[in-house]
Design an enzyme around this catalytic site. Sequence first.
Site, short mmCIF file in Angstrom:
data_model
loop_
_atom_site.label_atom_id
_atom_site.label_comp_id
_atom_site.label_asym_id
_atom_site.label_seq_id
_atom_site.Cartn_x
_atom_site.Cartn_y
_atom_site.Cartn_z
N ASP A 261 -32.08 64.34 71.82
CA ASP A 261 -32.37 64.90 70.51
C ASP A 261 -31.22 65.83 70.11
O ASP A 261 -30.23 65.97 70.85
CB ASP A 261 -33.71 65.65 70.50
CG ASP A 261 -33.71 66.86 71.44
OD1 ASP A 261 -32.67 67.12 72.08
OD2 ASP A 261 -34.76 67.53 71.54
N ASP B 78 -30.45 69.74 68.57
CA ASP B 78 -31.04 71.07 68.34
C ASP B 78 -30.08 71.96 67.56
O ASP B 78 -28.87 72.01 67.87
CB ASP B 78 -31.37 71.75 69.68
CG ASP B 78 -32.32 70.92 70.53
OD1 ASP B 78 -33.22 70.30 69.95
OD2 ASP B 78 -32.14 70.91 71.76
N ASP C 42 -34.52 69.24 66.14
CA ASP C 42 -35.25 70.51 66.15
C ASP C 42 -34.43 71.57 65.43
O ASP C 42 -33.23 71.76 65.73
CB ASP C 42 -35.51 70.98 67.59
CG ASP C 42 -36.55 70.13 68.30
OD1 ASP C 42 -37.26 69.36 67.62
OD2 ASP C 42 -36.63 70.20 69.54
#
Length: 513
Positions: A323, A325, A437
């Site tokens: 992912d 961030d 995120d």
Amino acid sequence: MVPLKRRKVLCSHTGKTGNVCKFPELVLFLLERKMGASRRAFLSELGQKKGFKVEDKFSESVTHLISENNSGDEVRAWLDSQVGGRGRTLAHLLDVSWYTESMRAGLPVDIQDKHKLQEQTDEAETETFSVPSYACQRRTTLENHNTVLTDALSLLAENAELSEEEGRGVAFRRAAAVLKCLPKVVMDMTQLRGLPCLGEHSLSVIKDVLENGASSEVEATKNSERYKALKILTGIFGVGAKTADRWFRDGIQTLHQLRDSGQTLNRAQQAGLDHYDDINQSVTKAEADIISEIVEKAVVAVLPGAQITLTGGFRRGKLTGHDVDFLITHPEEGREEGLMSKVVSWLETQGFLLYQKTTRNSYLEAKDGPARPASNMDRFERCLSIFRLSKEKKRGAELTETLTENLKTPPSCSSSHVQQGGDREEGGKPWRAVRVDLVVSPISQFGFALLGWTGSKLFERELRRWAGREKSMSLSSHALFHNKQSRYLRATTEEEIFSYLGLEYVKPSERNA
């Protein structure tokens, strides 16, 4: 009758003493030679009362061999007379001073050079390694000379975590972290003698790999139906180990079976299922850079002067990740309040978000220090999202223009396009789903937030453990609190935090524990 959960952590001698073992990963043995029987008995009983596991007889399970007024060579000679093989053992050979200091502290103190028994070196012996006990004291780059060993231990750690056995998972993670930082390939078990965090279980796995090329336990785990099923099910965004285990016990092992089961999914889980293949495909640094431009464009549009930092594995130098961030702040305290909702609104208007869930900042600074949070998560305002990323290799205004054009073909969330875990979606599409995120931090907490969100996860865990055990401090992604002085220690940079903790500064690229 002793409850089951308690029975698991009792020492082998609890039947005789009833003492609870607080440190099951340590097995101590006191050498009677030159110590005397009465003193040995006294010290053994003291250790057991303090929660240490102290054995009456020496065995291969012993991790710390304690002696008094003996040299390392004398202890080796005694070992040779007991177990043969030139007195080989993977246990720490320690002076009684380590034992007495640990008794005073009520927990195992860090092993320092002064505690180690000195031995004459044999140049013909295999080279051994020496590393500090805490991962936050070590410099671990992305260069791993022992991938085969660390992969084996990491798989067992993952399996333990899927079984919600956090203690076992951490033990395997710490063992793998030690091997990751070694400067050379491990060729022989004797090279590991005296290294920290290598428990009996981890050592048996390492030995199996070195002697047979693979660990039978690891291979059995890898091929087990439960592990394979939980691996697939926890690959769904929003699904944790507990939910995956419940589904497995209901007979669900594949994505197809999950869809056909009629299980009720929340929004996050449904989005995770819809975009399963994309989310479980690695994100490249190039893709992270493109998303970084999009986020920066969104933040600057709603709050000029705000600062955006790419964190996580990419800040540590990784070229791929699962992912992306971002940490967002503003140089003026308070200006960041309300920023997240505006950023999310901008991203949604532009068509970048396939899913998002935003939570408010719930952190409060108490005069008597931080309360223990309900989970390991920090309490910043955050947005957990799934981005719709164009596959076009364009940047800036061109990128926005391309994505706006792609919105004419709306994303399909039809489950018929998502297949068994690992399969590709049918047909091509000009975009892919990526987990992103977004975290907003006040500038006063930014240094702590940056440290916490850079990782690695084990490095951060060890930092907190070091702070608590060695410095009587409480560290989080929000603050550093001195428990004895009952005050917060203010810091604006990571370097200041390391200095407070009495540690040498470790740059992000060396935090890959």
